[in-house]
Design a protein around this motif. Sequence first.
Motif, PDB file in Angstrom:
ATOM      1  N   UNK A   1     -36.639  -6.583  -0.048  1.00 56.82           N
ATOM      2  CA  UNK A   1     -35.777  -7.747  -0.223  1.00 56.82           C
ATOM      3  C   UNK A   1     -34.907  -7.559  -1.458  1.00 56.82           C
ATOM      4  N   UNK A   2     -33.586  -7.819  -1.353  1.00 52.89           N
ATOM      5  CA  UNK A   2     -32.740  -7.745  -2.548  1.00 52.89           C
ATOM      6  C   UNK A   2     -33.097  -8.811  -3.576  1.00 52.89           C
ATOM      7  N   UNK A   3     -33.918  -9.788  -3.194  1.00 51.52           N
ATOM      8  CA  UNK A   3     -34.358 -10.805  -4.139  1.00 51.52           C
ATOM      9  C   UNK A   3     -35.607 -10.433  -4.910  1.00 51.52           C
ATOM     10  N   UNK A   4     -36.166  -9.251  -4.642  1.00 53.70           N
ATOM     11  CA  UNK A   4     -37.412  -8.848  -5.312  1.00 53.70           C
ATOM     12  C   UNK A   4     -37.263  -8.843  -6.824  1.00 53.70           C
ATOM     13  N   UNK A   5     -36.092  -8.431  -7.325  1.00 52.33           N
ATOM     14  CA  UNK A   5     -35.884  -8.408  -8.772  1.00 52.33           C
ATOM     15  C   UNK A   5     -35.931  -9.791  -9.381  1.00 52.33           C
ATOM     16  N   UNK A   6     -35.338 -10.775  -8.687  1.00 52.58           N
ATOM     17  CA  UNK A   6     -35.363 -12.147  -9.192  1.00 52.58           C
ATOM     18  C   UNK A   6     -36.785 -12.682  -9.240  1.00 52.58           C
ATOM     19  N   UNK A   7     -37.635 -12.210  -8.332  1.00 51.34           N
ATOM     20  CA  UNK A   7     -39.008 -12.703  -8.221  1.00 51.34           C
ATOM     21  C   UNK A   7     -40.015 -11.844  -8.978  1.00 51.34           C
ATOM     22  N   UNK A   8     -39.538 -10.819  -9.690  1.00 51.87           N
ATOM     23  CA  UNK A   8     -40.458  -9.889 -10.358  1.00 51.87           C
ATOM     24  C   UNK A   8     -41.311 -10.570 -11.413  1.00 51.87           C
ATOM     25  N   UNK A   9     -40.816 -11.663 -11.973  1.00 52.38           N
ATOM     26  CA  UNK A   9     -41.557 -12.392 -13.008  1.00 52.38           C
ATOM     27  C   UNK A   9     -42.797 -13.075 -12.425  1.00 52.38           C
ATOM     28  N   UNK A  10     -42.817 -13.285 -11.103  1.00 51.81           N
ATOM     29  CA  UNK A  10     -43.925 -13.982 -10.452  1.00 51.81           C
ATOM     30  C   UNK A  10     -45.096 -13.022 -10.268  1.00 51.81           C
ATOM     31  N   UNK A  11     -46.258 -13.424 -10.767  1.00 55.76           N
ATOM     32  CA  UNK A  11     -47.452 -12.579 -10.631  1.00 55.76           C
ATOM     33  C   UNK A  11     -48.304 -12.983  -9.440  1.00 55.76           C
ATOM     34  N   UNK A  12     -48.058 -14.173  -8.886  1.00 52.92           N
ATOM     35  CA  UNK A  12     -48.816 -14.589  -7.714  1.00 52.92           C
ATOM     36  C   UNK A  12     -48.392 -15.963  -7.227  1.00 52.92           C
ATOM     37  N   UNK A  13     -48.443 -16.151  -5.905  1.00 53.90           N
ATOM     38  CA  UNK A  13     -48.193 -17.450  -5.295  1.00 53.90           C
ATOM     39  C   UNK A  13     -49.385 -17.756  -4.402  1.00 53.90           C
TER      40      UNK A  13
END
Length: 547
Positions: A160-172
């Motif tokens: 996903x090209x959005x993976x970088x934006x979500x890299x700060x997330x450690x878990x959902x």
Amino acid sequence: MKNPSSKSQPLTRRTKIMASSCTFGLMDRRTLLALGGMAGVAAILGPARASDLYGPKASDAKSGGTLNMGLLVEPPGLDPFHQAADARIRLTVLMYQGLFYESPDGTAMPLLAEGFDLSSDRLVYTVRLRKGVKFHTGQPMTAKDVAYSYNYIRDPKNGSPGAGDFAIISGVEAIDDATVKVSISSPNAALPMTLGNKYGGVVPAGYFDDADAKTKLNQASVGTGPFKLSEFKPNSNATLVRNPDYWEPGLPYLDRINFVFVPNAASLLVGLRNKRVDIATLARPQDLKQVEGVAGLVVERSLSFNQKAIDLGSELKPLDDERVRRAIALGVDKQEIMRASVGGLGKVIGTMVAGMQESWGVPLDQLPNRSVDIAAAKKLLAEAGHPDGFELTLTTIIGYDWMDAAAVTLREQLAKIGIKLAIQRIELGVWVKNFQSKQMGFTFNDWATVPDPHLLFYRHFHKAPGGADFRNWNNEAASKLLDDGRIENDPAKRREIYNNFQKIMAESVPTIMLFSADHIVVRNEKVRNYEQHPTGWYYGLARAWIA
């Protein structure tokens, strides 16, 4: 907003994107307390004002009807998880929803969320979900679906090209059917805005387990948005139909939206004049002269979060030399390019899109390398070992009409400093592949941001692996500032950090932000209550209706 019943209106600029009352959606007292009161909300969610979701509600709307919208740029696909093109986002925000909505004023408004609690260390968001939401498949949305969707996006293996934006997330994690816990590795002032609609759509858990899942997104949508995909015919049209299970009572008003792909601006103008096209945004704003004064058509103009830019990929020699990049910047007359490409109907920018300049931008007179200086440019090229200049190829995208005139103008400008420019036109799909593989070279770019500097800058300009660094800039000092800006909660300190980043970017020149073209929307007078979102995305169609 013009009087929707007027047949012909004088063109005016909205100097303010939106004015509205202070609201935080369905956020309750627990959320306010978790954020440290109103000041905390302003710091986390942006300025203390917001619009309604998707735009203003209509008090006298009539339901039903089909709206025909003309599009010059056809989306390469309608997959919100894997397709990065802005042409895709414009449409899919109507079909897919995230936890929050990117309000034009910088507020992340609860969308699929009702509100959230933030832990004292700012590392855990406990999000309460909106009740009664159904997917286009008919099944109810639960926390398991939210956790699945966001965990899928943040996993780099899924592409996903959005993976970088979500890299700060450690878990959902799904706590129960109506509660999601989002854990992050360090505080992030922009997280609610990140969990929006660009890459943050929620789909049924396990959707991508099917080997054909990506392809099927071009045939049937599986989101929660106000419209469902009916058909997508490349080189022809895309049709969305009203979602009868949509969670907002009485919305949307339209039964059907037919996006018609037209081959060129001339065809689009003909369609508007003969009323076969009900609404369109003009890719070349100067074309409005062809429709101004036409009976039954209304023209509206507003500031944008868009930028027309020149990207200078450092993987391509001699663009890896900062002196060469600075020389190019000193050879570019932005005002002249804007006049040639959009008839001057926009705003020359420095390092910030026009709609965010007042709140986040460095004053243009405080930025280096922004004024044309031919002598200084030639001196820099000589110092870099190119006293006689060199040859360079500029890539432009077919269908982005402004780029054609801009390319010719840029070629003339760079010839004055000794650079011989060749022009290569490619399809959007090819350009996107080059972009994602970090082989951009020397290219025009055209993209919009949501109203937060972290989401504008981080993924694009932070060095890998933290960011995607599409231009292979690899600037340590800039990356450090982007890290600092992401975690800073104080608005004044946050602005100072991003100002310092912008000064480094202007000095080192990984990109040249040229101008933000004004949004020019032309609509039939029967189309009511459409407000163009400053991103250029078509959120406003969720509130539009036909008289």
